[in-house]
Design a protein around this motif. Structure first.
Motif, PDB file in Angstrom:
ATOM      1  N   ILE A  95       0.836  -1.199   0.000  1.00  0.00           N
ATOM      2  CA  ILE A  95       0.000   0.000   0.000  1.00  0.00           C
ATOM      3  C   ILE A  95       0.870   1.248   0.000  1.00  0.00           C
ATOM      4  N   ASN A  96       1.925   1.244   0.804  1.00  0.00           N
ATOM      5  CA  ASN A  96       2.843   2.383   0.827  1.00  0.00           C
ATOM      6  C   ASN A  96       3.480   2.599  -0.543  1.00  0.00           C
ATOM      7  N   ASN A  97       3.884   1.511  -1.176  1.00  0.00           N
ATOM      8  CA  ASN A  97       4.488   1.598  -2.507  1.00  0.00           C
ATOM      9  C   ASN A  97       3.502   2.167  -3.510  1.00  0.00           C
ATOM     10  N   MET A  98       2.258   1.712  -3.433  1.00  0.00           N
ATOM     11  CA  MET A  98       1.231   2.212  -4.349  1.00  0.00           C
ATOM     12  C   MET A  98       1.012   3.706  -4.161  1.00  0.00           C
ATOM     13  N   ILE A  99       0.919   4.158  -2.885  1.00  0.00           N
ATOM     14  CA  ILE A  99       0.683   5.578  -2.620  1.00  0.00           C
ATOM     15  C   ILE A  99       1.871   6.417  -3.068  1.00  0.00           C
ATOM     16  N   SER A 100       3.085   5.946  -2.790  1.00  0.00           N
ATOM     17  CA  SER A 100       4.289   6.683  -3.190  1.00  0.00           C
ATOM     18  C   SER A 100       4.341   6.851  -4.703  1.00  0.00           C
ATOM     19  N   PHE A 323      -2.175   2.090 -14.445  1.00  0.00           N
ATOM     20  CA  PHE A 323      -1.351   2.397 -13.274  1.00  0.00           C
ATOM     21  C   PHE A 323      -0.927   1.132 -12.536  1.00  0.00           C
ATOM     22  N   PHE A 324      -1.897   0.285 -12.199  1.00  0.00           N
ATOM     23  CA  PHE A 324      -1.558  -0.913 -11.438  1.00  0.00           C
ATOM     24  C   PHE A 324      -0.748  -1.907 -12.260  1.00  0.00           C
ATOM     25  N   ILE A 325      -1.005  -1.953 -13.560  1.00  0.00           N
ATOM     26  CA  ILE A 325      -0.204  -2.821 -14.424  1.00  0.00           C
ATOM     27  C   ILE A 325       1.248  -2.359 -14.424  1.00  0.00           C
ATOM     28  N   ASP A 326       1.438  -1.044 -14.492  1.00  0.00           N
ATOM     29  CA  ASP A 326       2.798  -0.492 -14.549  1.00  0.00           C
ATOM     30  C   ASP A 326       3.585  -0.770 -13.270  1.00  0.00           C
ATOM     31  N   ILE A 327       2.912  -0.790 -12.126  1.00  0.00           N
ATOM     32  CA  ILE A 327       3.650  -1.048 -10.884  1.00  0.00           C
ATOM     33  C   ILE A 327       3.628  -2.532 -10.515  1.00  0.00           C
ATOM     34  N   GLY A 328       2.993  -3.350 -11.378  1.00  0.00           N
ATOM     35  CA  GLY A 328       3.066  -4.802 -11.200  1.00  0.00           C
ATOM     36  C   GLY A 328       1.976  -5.419 -10.362  1.00  0.00           C
ATOM     37  N   TYR A 329       0.895  -4.682 -10.094  1.00  0.00           N
ATOM     38  CA  TYR A 329      -0.196  -5.211  -9.276  1.00  0.00           C
ATOM     39  C   TYR A 329      -1.302  -5.733 -10.184  1.00  0.00           C
TER      40      TYR A 329
END
Length: 353
Positions: A95-100, A323-329
């Protein structure tokens, strides 16, 4: 293939609650090899990435994971098994990684004052005074805080109710946790606990964010007790409630609960901090209220947090759902972390292009 970021694979392993030995067998490598992969000394093969594809896509393993620092949270976990801590810690970090990452695209704008940071020792650990100062800075007047979550979100505090199957309502060690994500205050609260307990827990975490992240803390100080004193004073200022907390009865407590949006036990604790009952009376009342811990009478509704949903929905719109695809989620991970349908809302977000 470029080398995997070691912290990403360890986060995945902790997310699934597995030790190195188990994960090495699943990946069909030796434990020393897995250890080298986690340290970034060996590459991660594409077929190994695909093992985790339900939750994580390839992008996740080649990004640096921004980890949270909920340093205060761990002071109360000495009795909790490490596997449960790792399960929870990994979700905090995700969650922290996503917010950052989100804050690189979206800028949160506040509608009023931001949450202050105060060294309580400057004010001689006077939590009544500090709580009053924080109320004033957040624009809260006298009397009950009618909508604490809205007040905090207007100040740019992200509040998130988590719902993880490995954490029960009874495990009070996991009622709440707080941290800063790139300077943005985040409060995570166990969705399973009663609403009245949520309110005190939120105020407790506000205390940590205000008093315990920006100063050196003497090891002799009891920061959990400090946070409880602040929370009680913040939710129910002495000048407004003290006279009501004399000659307590169950009927009076139930009436005050509805008025002040506090649990029965929190009101009794407030009476104790204000000196209207003694330590023996406190113990007696807590024993009497024990049967209500899971389900109190006259439980009230509270507004659900919206800022985190607004943030996610805005990111989806502005990145064409990438967005989530780019960060791997992958979708299963998003649902695991945020557990709810995300709808389009009027937001208080500004896009940084």
């Amino acid at each position: 293939m470029s080398r995997v970021n070691g912290s990403s694979l360890k986060t995945v392993r902790d997310f699934f609650g597995k030790n190195q030995s188990y994960m090495a067998k699943q990946m069909e490598v030796s434990q020393p090899t897995l250890s080298k992969i986690e340290r970034g000394e060996k590459p991660l093969a594409r077929e190994q990435v695909e093992i985790f594809s339900e939750y994580f896509n390839e992008n996740f393993f080649y990004n640096t994971i921004d980890t949270a620092n909920p340093k205060l949270f761990y002071r109360k976990l000495s009795s909790v098994n490490k596997s449960t801590i790792y399960l929870f810690e990994s979700r905090i970090n995700l969650i922290n990684n996503m917010i950052s990452r989100a804050l690189e695209i979206v800028d949160l704008k506040t509608e009023g004052q931001k949450l202050p940071q105060i060294d309580p020792e400057i004010f001689n650990l006077d939590f009544e005074y500090i709580a009053t100062e924080v109320r004033l800075q957040l624009g809260v007047g006298r009397g009950p805080v009618n909508n604490l979550i809205a007040v905090l979100e207007a100040a740019g505090v992200i509040v998130h109710f988590f719902d993880y199957d490995f954490i029960t309502e009874e495990n009070r060690k996991f009622d709440g946790v707080s941290f800063y994500a790139d300077g943005v205050p985040v409060i995570m609260i166990n969705k399973k606990i009663p609403n009245s307990r949520k309110m005190f827990t939120i105020a407790h975490e506000v205390a940590h964010l205000v008093m315990h992240f920006d100063s050196v803390i003497n090891l002799e100080r009891d920061i959990e007790k400090e946070a409880n004193h602040f929370a009680a004073a913040f939710l129910a200022p002495a000048k407004d409630i003290k006279s009501e907390l004399r000659q307590l009865t169950t009927d009076k407590l139930e009436r005050l609960k509805v008025e002040w949006n506090m649990s029965l036990s929190a009101l009794v604790y407030r009476a104790f901090t204000l000196g209207t009952i003694g330590e023996q009376s406190l113990r007696t009342w807590m024993m009497r209220l024990a049967p209500f811990r899971k389900k109190e009478p006259h439980e009230f509704e509270i507004l659900q947090p919206s800022l985190i949903k607004d943030l996610i929905n805005t990111l989806k719109l502005e990145t064409d759902n990438n967005f989530f695809i780019d960060i791997g989620y992958n979708q299963a991970l998003v649902e695991e972390l945020f557990y709810t349908e995300l709808e389009r809302r009027k937001t208080i977000l500004r896009i940084v292009r």
